[in-house]
Design a protein around this motif. Structure first.
Motif, PDB file in Angstrom:
ATOM      1  N   SER A   1       1.087  -1.085   0.228  1.00 49.78           N
ATOM      2  CA  SER A   1       0.118   0.136  -0.229  1.00 49.78           C
ATOM      3  C   SER A   1       0.958   1.483   0.016  1.00 49.78           C
ATOM      4  N   PRO A   2       1.014   2.372  -0.757  1.00 45.03           N
ATOM      5  CA  PRO A   2       1.136   3.600  -1.024  1.00 45.03           C
ATOM      6  C   PRO A   2       1.764   3.769   0.725  1.00 45.03           C
ATOM      7  N   GLU A   3       0.174   3.998   1.232  1.00 46.69           N
ATOM      8  CA  GLU A   3       0.333   4.980   2.496  1.00 46.69           C
ATOM      9  C   GLU A   3       0.330   3.802   3.201  1.00 46.69           C
ATOM     10  N   GLN A   4       1.646   2.915   3.203  1.00 44.36           N
ATOM     11  CA  GLN A   4       1.553   1.739   4.170  1.00 44.36           C
ATOM     12  C   GLN A   4       3.272   1.175   3.474  1.00 44.36           C
ATOM     13  N   PRO A   5       3.887   2.024   3.708  1.00 43.31           N
ATOM     14  CA  PRO A   5       5.640   1.822   3.378  1.00 43.31           C
ATOM     15  C   PRO A   5       5.908   0.554   4.387  1.00 43.31           C
ATOM     16  N   VAL A   6       6.963  -0.451   3.471  1.00 44.36           N
ATOM     17  CA  VAL A   6       7.210  -1.585   4.614  1.00 44.36           C
ATOM     18  C   VAL A   6       8.738  -0.272   5.193  1.00 44.36           C
ATOM     19  N   LYS A   7       8.964  -1.119   6.405  1.00 45.64           N
ATOM     20  CA  LYS A   7       8.931  -0.883   7.474  1.00 45.64           C
ATOM     21  C   LYS A   7      10.262  -1.806   8.310  1.00 45.64           C
ATOM     22  N   SER A   8      10.552  -1.675   9.113  1.00 45.79           N
ATOM     23  CA  SER A   8      11.603  -2.819  10.440  1.00 45.79           C
ATOM     24  C   SER A   8       9.872  -3.538  11.033  1.00 45.79           C
ATOM     25  N   GLU A   9       8.949  -3.029  11.728  1.00 44.38           N
ATOM     26  CA  GLU A   9       8.382  -2.884  12.439  1.00 44.38           C
ATOM     27  C   GLU A   9       7.056  -4.250  11.527  1.00 44.38           C
ATOM     28  N   THR A  10       6.913  -3.827   9.792  1.00 49.29           N
ATOM     29  CA  THR A  10       5.937  -4.058   9.049  1.00 49.29           C
ATOM     30  C   THR A  10       6.030  -6.607   9.582  1.00 49.29           C
ATOM     31  N   PRO A  11       4.965  -6.696   9.653  1.00 54.02           N
ATOM     32  CA  PRO A  11       4.897  -8.229   9.805  1.00 54.02           C
ATOM     33  C   PRO A  11       5.343  -9.362   9.019  1.00 54.02           C
ATOM     34  N   GLY A  12       6.522  -9.774   9.796  1.00 57.62           N
ATOM     35  CA  GLY A  12       7.135 -10.541   8.773  1.00 57.62           C
ATOM     36  C   GLY A  12       8.728 -10.223   7.822  1.00 57.62           C
ATOM     37  N   PHE A  13       8.789  -8.420   8.386  1.00 55.74           N
ATOM     38  CA  PHE A  13      10.366  -8.068   7.897  1.00 55.74           C
ATOM     39  C   PHE A  13      11.666  -8.925   8.426  1.00 55.74           C
ATOM     40  N   MET A  14      12.414  -9.304   7.148  1.00 51.35           N
ATOM     41  CA  MET A  14      13.352  -9.871   7.386  1.00 51.35           C
ATOM     42  C   MET A  14      14.634  -8.945   7.775  1.00 51.35           C
ATOM     43  N   LYS A  15      14.985  -8.832   8.759  1.00 51.03           N
ATOM     44  CA  LYS A  15      16.389  -7.696   9.257  1.00 51.03           C
ATOM     45  C   LYS A  15      17.338  -7.432   8.682  1.00 51.03           C
ATOM     46  N   LYS A  16      18.214  -9.370   8.961  1.00 53.09           N
ATOM     47  CA  LYS A  16      18.996 -10.113   7.745  1.00 53.09           C
ATOM     48  C   LYS A  16      19.117 -10.377   6.675  1.00 53.09           C
ATOM     49  N   PRO A  17      18.249 -10.278   5.911  1.00 59.21           N
ATOM     50  CA  PRO A  17      18.096 -11.449   4.707  1.00 59.21           C
ATOM     51  C   PRO A  17      19.552 -11.617   4.394  1.00 59.21           C
ATOM     52  N   THR A  18      19.512 -13.234   4.024  1.00 62.60           N
ATOM     53  CA  THR A  18      20.917 -14.001   3.372  1.00 62.60           C
ATOM     54  C   THR A  18      20.608 -13.716   1.835  1.00 62.60           C
ATOM     55  N   LEU A  19      22.099 -14.168   0.332  1.00 60.56           N
ATOM     56  CA  LEU A  19      21.546 -14.152  -1.070  1.00 60.56           C
ATOM     57  C   LEU A  19      20.849 -14.794  -0.968  1.00 60.56           C
ATOM     58  N   LYS A  20      19.871 -15.845  -0.624  1.00 59.83           N
ATOM     59  CA  LYS A  20      19.107 -16.642  -0.629  1.00 59.83           C
ATOM     60  C   LYS A  20      17.327 -15.675  -1.337  1.00 59.83           C
ATOM     61  N   ASP A  21      17.912 -14.938  -0.064  1.00 60.69           N
ATOM     62  CA  ASP A  21      15.927 -13.822   0.025  1.00 60.69           C
ATOM     63  C   ASP A  21      16.861 -12.884  -0.904  1.00 60.69           C
ATOM     64  N   LYS A  22      17.667 -12.548  -1.645  1.00 59.77           N
ATOM     65  CA  LYS A  22      17.408 -11.062  -2.239  1.00 59.77           C
ATOM     66  C   LYS A  22      17.123 -11.425  -3.434  1.00 59.77           C
ATOM     67  N   VAL A  23      16.972 -10.336  -4.302  1.00 58.80           N
ATOM     68  CA  VAL A  23      16.475 -10.647  -6.170  1.00 58.80           C
ATOM     69  C   VAL A  23      17.398 -10.421  -6.622  1.00 58.80           C
ATOM     70  N   HIS A  24      18.171 -11.527  -7.624  1.00 56.89           N
ATOM     71  CA  HIS A  24      19.327 -11.903  -7.758  1.00 56.89           C
ATOM     72  C   HIS A  24      19.283 -10.999  -9.501  1.00 56.89           C
ATOM     73  N   CYS A  25      17.755 -10.866  -9.932  1.00 56.68           N
ATOM     74  CA  CYS A  25      17.611  -9.793 -11.575  1.00 56.68           C
ATOM     75  C   CYS A  25      16.155  -9.634 -11.657  1.00 56.68           C
ATOM     76  N   VAL A  26      16.537  -8.069 -11.929  1.00 56.97           N
ATOM     77  CA  VAL A  26      15.232  -6.848 -12.313  1.00 56.97           C
ATOM     78  C   VAL A  26      14.971  -7.054 -13.237  1.00 56.97           C
ATOM     79  N   VAL A  27      13.944  -7.694 -14.266  1.00 59.99           N
ATOM     80  CA  VAL A  27      13.121  -7.317 -15.579  1.00 59.99           C
ATOM     81  C   VAL A  27      12.302  -6.476 -15.089  1.00 59.99           C
ATOM     82  N   PHE A  28      12.379  -5.236 -16.452  1.00 63.06           N
ATOM     83  CA  PHE A  28      11.231  -4.052 -16.850  1.00 63.06           C
ATOM     84  C   PHE A  28      10.364  -4.911 -17.511  1.00 63.06           C
ATOM     85  N   VAL A  29       9.246  -4.820 -17.273  1.00 62.77           N
ATOM     86  CA  VAL A  29       8.376  -5.345 -18.530  1.00 62.77           C
ATOM     87  C   VAL A  29       7.496  -4.062 -19.072  1.00 62.77           C
TER      88      VAL A  29
END
Length: 366
Positions: A208-236
Motif C-alpha cells: 500500500s503506498p500509504e503504508q511503506p515497508v519498515k522494520s515493524e512490518t509483520p515478517g520483515f527480514m532484518k538480516k536477509p541472506t543471499l538466497k532471500d534477495k532478488v538476483h535480477c530485475v526485469v522491467f516489463v
C-alpha cells in the motif's frame, strides 16, 4: 469509405502515382504519397462519423484494425538472429530445466518483474509456466484492468519442469508484484521495490503506498541472506502503449535503475504485446526480428527505460490462446535464457566481491 471519400482517395492516389512516375522519385515516394492519400480519406470519414454521432445516431464500436503504419515492409535480413525450429525449443527447455545458480549457497534464482499496470508481468509468468506444463495456464492471476493493479501482494512462482508434481521444479523463481507508479497514478513505490530486492519483504506481503515497508512490518527480514534477495530485475513494458505512457514513468524508471544498480543487481527488459503493433508479426511471430515497427518500438522502449536495446527482448504472452504454439514458446524461452545470463552475472559478481573481501581481510592482518 463512403462514396465521396472513396472518389477523393482514388483520384488522389492516381494523381500522386502519376506525379511520382514523372519526377522519378521511385517507390518510396509513391508509398509515402499513398499513405497521405489514405490519411486524407480517413479524415473525411472521421469528420463524417463525428457529425453523425452529434445527431444522436448510435454506432457500434469498430473492431480494432491495423492502420497503414503497421504495414512497413519486412526487412530482408533480421536484426537479430533466431532459429525457429523444434530443436531450438527443445534445447531451450532443457537449458532452463537443468539450470543451477552459480552460487552453492543459493538453491533458486529469484527474478523480480517490475513495470506499470497492465504491462504483462503476470501474463509472462503464466506464459512461461504454460510452456513447461504443456498447456496454457493462468496460475499467476492475470487482471484485465489497465488502470488498477490486479496483483497487490508479493508472490513468488517456481517454474515447474513438467505438468506433474513428480517432475519437480526448476531453479528459477519469478516474483510478481503490483504495478509501479508512473508519477500520475499510485503504485509500488521506489522504497518498497528496493526493500523487495534487498530481501526484506516476506512472501505474501500486501503493498500500500500509504503504508511503506519498515522494520515493524509483520515478517520483515532484518538480516536477509543471499538466497532471500532478488538476483535480477526485469522491467516489463507494453509495446502497444509505448507512445502513450505518461512522461513521469520514464523518470520513475530512471530512479529505479539508478538505485537498483547501486545494489549491484543487473537489469533487463521485456517488450510485451509486440504482435499488437505489427500486422506481419501478428500473423507470424517469426517475423518479429524482421519487423521495422518492432525494431523502432524497441528503440522507444530503450529510451523510456534508459537502457540499450541489447538488454531488451520482445515477447508474445499467451492471452486468448488455448493451445501452445512452438514459435511463441521459442520467443518466451529465449527471454528466460536472456534473464538467466544476467542472473549468473550477479552471482559471479557476488562471488568475486566475497573473494576480494576475504583477500583484503587476510592482507589487513599482516
Amino acid at each position: 469509405m463512403d462514396t465521396r471519400a472513396n472518389q477523393m482517395f482514388t483520384f488522389s492516389q492516381e494523381k500522386l502515382f502519376s506525379l511520382s512516375s514523372k519526377d522519378g522519385t521511385g517507390d518510396a515516394v509513391a508509398i509515402s504519397n499513398r499513405e497521405k492519400a489514405k490519411s486524407t480519406a480517413f479524415s473525411l470519414n472521421k469528420s463524417k462519423a463525428t457529425n453523425e454521432a452529434s445527431k444522436g445516431e448510435k454506432k457500434e464500436d469498430a473492431a480494432p484494425t491495423f492502420g497503414p503504419k503497421f504495414w512497413f515492409p519486412l526487412l530482408e535480413s533480421p536484426w537479430r538472429s533466431m532459429i525457429w525450429a523444434q530443436e531450438t525449443r527443445e534445447t531451450l527447455v532443457e537449458m532452463v530445466k537443468s539450470y543451477k545458480p552459480a552460487s552453492e549457497c543459493v538453491p533458486e534464482a529469484r527474478v523480480l518483474l517490475l513495470g506499470p499496470v497492465g504491462a504483462g508481468k503476470s501474463s509472462f509468468i503464466s506464459s512461461v509456466q504454460s510452456v513447461f506444463s504443456g498447456r496454457v495456464l493462468n496460475r499467476a492471476m492475470v487482471g484485465s484492468s489497465t488502470s488498477t493493479s490486479f496483483t497487490k501482494k508479493l508472490r513468488s512462482f517456481s517454474i515447474r519442469k513438467g505438468q506433474d508434481t513428480a517432475d519437480g521444479s526448476t531453479s528459477l523463481v519469478l516474483c510478481d508484484v503490483m504495478g509501479i507508479g508512473d508519477g500520475e497514478t499510485a503504485g509500488l513505490t521506489l522504497h518498497d521495490a528496493l526493500c523487495i530486492i534487498q530481501g526484506h519483504v516476506p512472501e505474501g506481503h500486501q503493498f500500500s503506498p500509504e503504508q511503506p515497508v519498515k522494520s515493524e512490518t509483520p515478517g520483515f527480514m532484518k538480516k536477509p541472506t543471499l538466497k532471500d534477495k532478488v538476483h535480477c530485475v526485469v522491467f516489463v513494458v507494453d509495446a502497444s502503449k509505448i507512445n502513450t505512457y505518461p512522461k513521469g514513468l520514464s523518470t520513475t524508471f530512471q530512479k529505479l535503475r539508478e538505485h537498483i544498480s547501486s545494489l549491484g543487481v543487473h537489469q533487463v527488459a521485456l517488450l510485451t504485446h509486440v504482435d499488437e503493433v505489427c500486422k506481419q508479426t501478428s500473423q507470424d511471430i517469426t517475423n518479429v526480428y524482421q519487423s521495422t515497427t518492432v525494431q523502432q518500438t524497441m528503440a522507444k522502449a530503450g529510451a523510456l527505460l534508459g537502457m540499450a536495446t541489447s538488454y531488451i527482448v520482445p515477447v508474445k504472452n499467451y492471452s486468448s490462446q488455448l493451445e501452445l504454439e512452438e514459435n511463441t514458446d521459442i520467443l518466451l524461452l529465449t527471454a528466460v535464457d536472456h534473464i538467466l545470463q544476467y542472473v549468473n552475472m550477479y552471482f559471479q559478481d557476488t562471488e568475486g566481491n566475497v573473494q576480494t573481501n576475504q583477500i583484503s581481510s587476510a592482507l589487513s592482518g599482516f
